[in-house]
Design a protein around this motif. Structure first.
Motif, PDB file in Angstrom:
ATOM      1  N   GLU A  41       5.915  44.286  16.397  1.00  0.00           N
ATOM      2  CA  GLU A  41       6.489  43.070  16.804  1.00  0.00           C
ATOM      3  C   GLU A  41       5.727  41.915  17.149  1.00  0.00           C
ATOM      4  N   THR A  42       4.400  42.299  17.524  1.00  0.00           N
ATOM      5  CA  THR A  42       3.591  40.952  17.752  1.00  0.00           C
ATOM      6  C   THR A  42       2.493  41.051  16.651  1.00  0.00           C
ATOM      7  N   ILE A  43       1.671  40.159  16.551  1.00  0.00           N
ATOM      8  CA  ILE A  43       0.619  39.827  15.317  1.00  0.00           C
ATOM      9  C   ILE A  43      -0.129  41.165  15.335  1.00  0.00           C
ATOM     10  N   ARG A  44      -0.479  41.623  13.968  1.00  0.00           N
ATOM     11  CA  ARG A  44      -1.342  42.858  13.771  1.00  0.00           C
ATOM     12  C   ARG A  44      -2.520  42.691  12.852  1.00  0.00           C
ATOM     13  N   HIS A  45      -2.778  41.112  12.386  1.00  0.00           N
ATOM     14  CA  HIS A  45      -3.890  40.751  11.844  1.00  0.00           C
ATOM     15  C   HIS A  45      -4.930  40.846  12.847  1.00  0.00           C
ATOM     16  N   ARG A  46      -6.088  41.692  12.314  1.00  0.00           N
ATOM     17  CA  ARG A  46      -7.160  42.172  13.121  1.00  0.00           C
ATOM     18  C   ARG A  46      -7.879  40.872  13.816  1.00  0.00           C
ATOM     19  N   PHE A  47      -8.301  39.611  13.035  1.00  0.00           N
ATOM     20  CA  PHE A  47      -8.915  38.663  13.349  1.00  0.00           C
ATOM     21  C   PHE A  47      -8.054  37.862  14.619  1.00  0.00           C
ATOM     22  N   ARG A  48      -6.773  37.601  14.155  1.00  0.00           N
ATOM     23  CA  ARG A  48      -5.673  37.033  15.126  1.00  0.00           C
ATOM     24  C   ARG A  48      -5.459  37.687  16.298  1.00  0.00           C
ATOM     25  N   THR A  50      -7.451  39.003  18.431  1.00  0.00           N
ATOM     26  CA  THR A  50      -8.482  38.891  19.234  1.00  0.00           C
ATOM     27  C   THR A  50      -8.021  37.650  20.053  1.00  0.00           C
ATOM     28  N   TYR A  51      -7.468  36.682  19.524  1.00  0.00           N
ATOM     29  CA  TYR A  51      -7.276  35.413  20.340  1.00  0.00           C
ATOM     30  C   TYR A  51      -5.755  34.981  20.348  1.00  0.00           C
ATOM     31  N   GLU A  52      -4.993  35.794  19.644  1.00  0.00           N
ATOM     32  CA  GLU A  52      -3.337  35.389  19.738  1.00  0.00           C
ATOM     33  C   GLU A  52      -2.582  36.839  19.855  1.00  0.00           C
ATOM     34  N   ASP A  54      -0.437  38.123  21.691  1.00  0.00           N
ATOM     35  CA  ASP A  54       1.079  38.103  21.847  1.00  0.00           C
ATOM     36  C   ASP A  54       2.086  37.347  21.110  1.00  0.00           C
ATOM     37  N   LEU A  55       1.502  36.536  20.025  1.00  0.00           N
ATOM     38  CA  LEU A  55       2.548  36.156  18.936  1.00  0.00           C
ATOM     39  C   LEU A  55       3.250  36.674  18.353  1.00  0.00           C
ATOM     40  N   PRO A  56       4.515  36.169  18.185  1.00  0.00           N
ATOM     41  CA  PRO A  56       5.524  37.144  17.183  1.00  0.00           C
ATOM     42  C   PRO A  56       4.772  37.443  15.800  1.00  0.00           C
ATOM     43  N   ASN A  57       5.001  38.719  15.265  1.00  0.00           N
ATOM     44  CA  ASN A  57       4.614  38.889  13.912  1.00  0.00           C
ATOM     45  C   ASN A  57       5.216  38.423  12.748  1.00  0.00           C
ATOM     46  N   LEU A  58       4.916  37.395  12.379  1.00  0.00           N
ATOM     47  CA  LEU A  58       5.648  36.847  11.111  1.00  0.00           C
ATOM     48  C   LEU A  58       5.116  37.202   9.866  1.00  0.00           C
ATOM     49  N   ARG A  59       4.076  38.382   9.927  1.00  0.00           N
ATOM     50  CA  ARG A  59       3.328  38.850   8.629  1.00  0.00           C
ATOM     51  C   ARG A  59       3.857  40.298   8.746  1.00  0.00           C
ATOM     52  N   GLN A  60       4.855  40.727   8.782  1.00  0.00           N
ATOM     53  CA  GLN A  60       5.251  42.031   8.881  1.00  0.00           C
ATOM     54  C   GLN A  60       5.260  42.700   7.417  1.00  0.00           C
TER      55      GLN A  60
END
Length: 182
Positions: A41-48, A50-52, A54-60
């Protein structure tokens, strides 16, 4: 609605640049590809993360057009489905021309919503030296550079997706909004 087809489906349970092909994948509403490291549900991009975190995962779900591989082959880059990290490789769909919020009906049940352009990362050059430079193109309408390495989406309705499944395109209401990088 216009149609295309699924050329290949891929997923990986671990963070790796490429994703192995599979006979099918299951898309889970609000999460992504079952068993793929980028599902959530939240961002799973490794780099992102680390700093974001809790953002919604728009890259599912990452989609890439198979026609790109043919263009790259003309420039002596051998690339096949899943090698650039995509989950769904398409054929006959101009992914880059779709507006934001386009719905793609995949197979019998699955529906995904296109959220934006995939932002290419430097790991593309680790895969093939110089390939990153091929992931950009001049947009003839705006005279600005755009990305050519696929689009990102979220899962709106769960379902299994297989190679050769049809893809039906459902455009959003006008005015259309051009895809932006994610």
């Amino acid at each position: 609605m216009s149609t295309g087809r699924v050329a290949a489906v891929s997923r990986n349970t671990t963070y790796a640049f490429s994703k192995p092909n599979h006979p099918s994948v299951r898309l889970l509403a609000g999460l992504g590809v079952e068993g793929d490291v980028h599902a959530g549900e939240t961002i799973r991009h490794r780099f992102r993360m680390t700093y974001e975190p809790d953002l919604p995962n728009l890259r599912q779900v990452h989609l890439m057009h198979e026609e790109l591989f043919e263009e790259l082959a003309l420039k002596d880059y051998e690339v096949s489905a899943g090698q650039l990290g995509e989950n769904i490789t398409t054929r006959g769909v101009d992914l880059l021309a779709l507006p934001t919020s386009t719905l793609l009906h995949l197979g019998d049940d699955a529906v995904i919503e296109v959220t934006g352009l995939r932002t290419p990362c430097s790991k593309i050059n680790d895969f093939r030296t110089g390939l990153l430079g091929e992931m950009f193109a001049l947009d003839p309408h705006s005279a600005e550079f755009t990305f050519t390495c696929g689009v990102m989406a979220v899962v709106r309705r769960s379902g299994a997706v297989h190679p050769n499944d049809p893809i039906e395109i459902e455009l959003p209401a006008r005015p259309h909004r051009a895809l932006e990088r994610l």
